[in-house]
Design a protein around this motif. Structure first.
Motif, short mmCIF file in Angstrom:
data_model
loop_
_atom_site.label_atom_id
_atom_site.label_comp_id
_atom_site.label_asym_id
_atom_site.label_seq_id
_atom_site.Cartn_x
_atom_site.Cartn_y
_atom_site.Cartn_z
N ALA A 147 0.83 -1.21 0.00
CA ALA A 147 0.00 0.00 0.00
C ALA A 147 0.86 1.25 0.00
O ALA A 147 0.57 2.23 -0.70
CB ALA A 147 -0.93 -0.01 1.21
N ALA A 148 1.94 1.23 0.78
CA ALA A 148 2.82 2.40 0.87
C ALA A 148 3.60 2.64 -0.41
O ALA A 148 4.01 3.77 -0.70
CB ALA A 148 3.78 2.24 2.05
N ASN A 149 3.82 1.57 -1.20
CA ASN A 149 4.64 1.70 -2.40
C ASN A 149 3.85 1.51 -3.70
O ASN A 149 4.44 1.35 -4.77
CB ASN A 149 5.79 0.68 -2.35
CG ASN A 149 6.79 1.01 -1.27
OD1 ASN A 149 7.68 1.84 -1.47
ND2 ASN A 149 6.66 0.38 -0.11
N ALA A 150 2.53 1.54 -3.62
CA ALA A 150 1.71 1.37 -4.82
C ALA A 150 1.97 2.49 -5.81
O ALA A 150 2.06 3.66 -5.43
CB ALA A 150 0.23 1.34 -4.42
N TYR A 151 2.09 2.15 -7.07
CA TYR A 151 2.37 3.14 -8.12
C TYR A 151 1.24 3.27 -9.13
O TYR A 151 1.27 4.13 -10.00
CB TYR A 151 3.67 2.78 -8.85
CG TYR A 151 3.68 1.39 -9.47
CD1 TYR A 151 3.26 1.19 -10.78
CD2 TYR A 151 4.09 0.29 -8.73
CE1 TYR A 151 3.27 -0.07 -11.35
CE2 TYR A 151 4.10 -0.99 -9.29
CZ TYR A 151 3.69 -1.15 -10.60
OH TYR A 151 3.70 -2.42 -11.16
N ASP A 152 0.23 2.43 -9.01
CA ASP A 152 -0.92 2.48 -9.92
C ASP A 152 -1.95 3.44 -9.33
O ASP A 152 -2.84 3.05 -8.57
CB ASP A 152 -1.51 1.08 -10.07
CG ASP A 152 -2.72 1.05 -11.01
OD1 ASP A 152 -2.84 1.99 -11.84
OD2 ASP A 152 -3.52 0.10 -10.91
N LYS A 153 -1.79 4.71 -9.66
CA LYS A 153 -2.64 5.74 -9.08
C LYS A 153 -3.32 6.54 -10.18
O LYS A 153 -2.70 6.88 -11.19
CB LYS A 153 -1.80 6.68 -8.20
CG LYS A 153 -1.11 5.94 -7.05
CD LYS A 153 -0.16 6.83 -6.30
CE LYS A 153 0.57 6.06 -5.21
NZ LYS A 153 1.55 6.89 -4.50
N ALA A 154 -4.56 6.83 -9.97
CA ALA A 154 -5.34 7.54 -10.99
C ALA A 154 -4.96 9.00 -11.05
O ALA A 154 -4.66 9.63 -10.03
CB ALA A 154 -6.83 7.41 -10.68
N GLY A 155 -5.00 9.56 -12.27
CA GLY A 155 -4.81 10.99 -12.44
C GLY A 155 -3.35 11.41 -12.41
O GLY A 155 -2.49 10.73 -11.87
N GLN A 156 -3.06 12.55 -13.00
CA GLN A 156 -1.72 13.12 -13.04
C GLN A 156 -1.66 14.29 -12.07
O GLN A 156 -2.54 15.15 -12.05
CB GLN A 156 -1.37 13.59 -14.46
CG GLN A 156 0.05 14.10 -14.59
CD GLN A 156 0.38 14.43 -16.03
OE1 GLN A 156 -0.46 14.31 -16.91
NE2 GLN A 156 1.60 14.88 -16.27
N LYS A 157 -0.64 14.33 -11.26
CA LYS A 157 -0.50 15.40 -10.28
C LYS A 157 -0.13 16.70 -10.96
O LYS A 157 0.64 16.72 -11.93
CB LYS A 157 0.55 15.02 -9.24
CG LYS A 157 0.18 13.81 -8.40
CD LYS A 157 1.27 13.48 -7.39
CE LYS A 157 0.90 12.29 -6.54
NZ LYS A 157 1.95 11.92 -5.57
N ALA A 158 -0.65 17.79 -10.43
CA ALA A 158 -0.34 19.10 -10.98
C ALA A 158 1.10 19.48 -10.65
O ALA A 158 1.64 19.08 -9.61
CB ALA A 158 -1.30 20.15 -10.41
N ALA A 159 1.72 20.24 -11.53
CA ALA A 159 3.08 20.72 -11.28
C ALA A 159 3.11 21.51 -9.98
O ALA A 159 2.28 22.38 -9.73
CB ALA A 159 3.55 21.61 -12.43
N GLY A 160 4.09 21.17 -9.12
CA GLY A 160 4.19 21.82 -7.84
C GLY A 160 3.58 21.03 -6.70
O GLY A 160 3.44 21.54 -5.59
N TRP A 161 3.25 19.75 -6.93
CA TRP A 161 2.68 18.94 -5.86
C TRP A 161 3.72 18.65 -4.79
O TRP A 161 4.92 18.66 -5.04
CB TRP A 161 2.09 17.64 -6.41
CG TRP A 161 3.08 16.66 -6.97
CD1 TRP A 161 3.54 16.58 -8.25
CD2 TRP A 161 3.74 15.60 -6.25
NE1 TRP A 161 4.43 15.55 -8.40
CE2 TRP A 161 4.57 14.93 -7.18
CE3 TRP A 161 3.70 15.15 -4.93
CZ2 TRP A 161 5.36 13.84 -6.82
CZ3 TRP A 161 4.49 14.06 -4.56
CH2 TRP A 161 5.30 13.42 -5.50
N LEU A 162 3.23 18.41 -3.57
CA LEU A 162 4.10 18.12 -2.44
C LEU A 162 3.74 16.76 -1.85
O LEU A 162 2.57 16.36 -1.85
CB LEU A 162 3.94 19.18 -1.34
CG LEU A 162 4.46 20.58 -1.65
CD1 LEU A 162 4.14 21.52 -0.49
CD2 LEU A 162 5.97 20.56 -1.89
N PRO A 163 4.71 16.03 -1.32
CA PRO A 163 4.41 14.78 -0.61
C PRO A 163 3.55 15.06 0.61
O PRO A 163 3.55 16.18 1.16
CB PRO A 163 5.80 14.27 -0.19
CG PRO A 163 6.77 14.98 -1.08
CD PRO A 163 6.17 16.31 -1.38
#
Length: 384
Positions: free
Chosen positions: A88-104
């Motif tokens: 769960a912590a390392n899942a990479y199959d995520k919907a949508g593209q993050k906007a430029a400037g996203w933060l963890p």
């Protein structure tokens, strides 16, 4: 109930994690196997190169057992267990593209409202390790700065603070530098002038990630410190004028320092630096050390300066910063790739004497072992 399914060709599996379906490729799972034949038990480093894993690796079988996923690989005929929380912590199959400037998620932008909750640590307690140090470092990681009180008032006390979390990064100033008035200063920081919020040493590559300032004397009028979250300023710029954010992220600024004989330092980096996937990773802002900007095309230069001015106005906005005055035995640290620091001018009467240094902190994310009082090193960011 967690669901699990294999693709017909065994190239991937689909696993429900936290209510969301997540796909994992067979080759990714094999490469990230945690078994002792793949990873060294003592340090977790890989024992295999990618060439040692069959290129046509497929999933032969998979089943769930409590909080564990058992996976069998072909053609190796090898079975490996995965913890579901790790997946769960390392899942990479995520919907949508993050906007430029996203933060963890572990970073929180802030403004002057943080004045009532400055990450504050008592040196005597921090030096014991355990919960106090873990919790303080956790806040430093989240907000990018922290203050320390009740430290010793003696030469070398600065290094005792650094020893809490990292090591000294030596520069042309030596292991540390003095911040006090000089007759012929090599740097405007060594005068009584006020300083706009800035990144320290932006002309170094890499830029020092952690900056520490430790107060030994403070009887002069003025000289209050201020910190500003450069990430919050950049995100405000994106929100109010996205085209300004884009132009400062697209083109490099130049920074130079040549204040000493035989020393000339220069770097080219954007004022707003993004990773390849758009993550906001650094802000570099220093009006004193900015060199001529030459990497911006002619038809973009006016827009660039408009954006530069707007960012500077946000940084100067009192609503964006937290102010405090250091007393003897007090210090503060900043993540110099994120948090800008400033000071008001101070008079010639009295004294103001600080020691400062750059640090390469080995860690900022806290392992649970710190709760037990262990003083081992831990790692989150490679250069922080």
């Amino acid at each position: 109930m967690t669901s699990l399914s294999l693709s017909p060709d065994g190239s991937y599996l689909t696993l429900e994690l936290m209510g969301q379906p997540r796909r994992f490729h067979a080759i990714w799972l094999r490469d990230n196997a945690q078994d002792p034949e793949t990873r060294a038990p003592g340090n977790g480093q890989r024992l295999l190169a990618l060439r040692d894993i069959p290129a046509k690796t497929r999933l032969a079988a998979a089943e769930l057992s409590g909080e564990t996923l058992q996976v069998s690989f072909a053609p190796e005929d090898k079975t490996v267990a995965f913890d579901l929380s790790w997946l769960a912590a390392n899942a990479y199959d995520k919907a949508g593209q993050k906007a430029a400037g996203w933060l963890p998620e572990h970073l929180t932008p802030w403004n002057s409202s943080l004045m009532s909750d400055v990450p504050l640590g008592d040196f005597q307690e921090l030096a014991k390790g355990g919960d106090a140090l873990r919790d303080w470092l956790g806040k430093v990681n989240r907000y990018g700065f922290g203050k320390v009180v009740n430290g010793p008032i003696e030469d070398g006390a600065l290094f005792s603070v650094v020893d809490l979390f990292g090591y000294v990064r030596e520069t042309n100033y030596g292991r540390h530098f003095e911040v006090r008035t000089e007759v012929n200063p090599t740097n405007l920081a060594f005068t009584g002038l006020g300083l706009q919020a800035h990144t320290d040493n932006p002309y170094r590559d890499p830029v020092p990630t952690v900056q520490v300032l430790y107060c030994l004397e403070s009887s002069a009028a003025g000289g209050e410190n201020m910190v500003v979250d450069g990430f919050a300023a950049a995100l405000r710029l994106r929100e109010e004028r996205e085209e300004y954010f884009d132009v400062l992220a697209r083109y490099c600024a130049r920074f130079e320092y040549a204040g000493e004989t035989g020393v000339f330092l220069t770097s080219r980096r954007p004022m707003i630096e993004l990773a390849s996937d758009g993550e906001l990773v650094a802000v570099r802002f220093n009006n004193r050390s900015a060199a001529a900007i030459t990497d911006v095309p002619y038809d973009q230069m006016e827009a660039y300066y408009d954006a530069y001015r707007q960012l500077a106005e946000f940084i100067d906005d009192p609503a964006m910063g937290v102010a405090f005055k250091l007393e003897p035995g007090e210090s503060f640290i900043v993540d110099n790739t994120r948090v800008l620091h400033a000071r008001t001018g101070y008079s010639g009467a009295g004294s103001r004497w600080l020691h400062g240094c750059c640090s390469g902190a080995i860690v900022i994310t806290c392992w649970s072992r710190w709760a037990s009082g262990s003083r081992g090193r831990y790692s989150a960011h490679a250069t922080m």
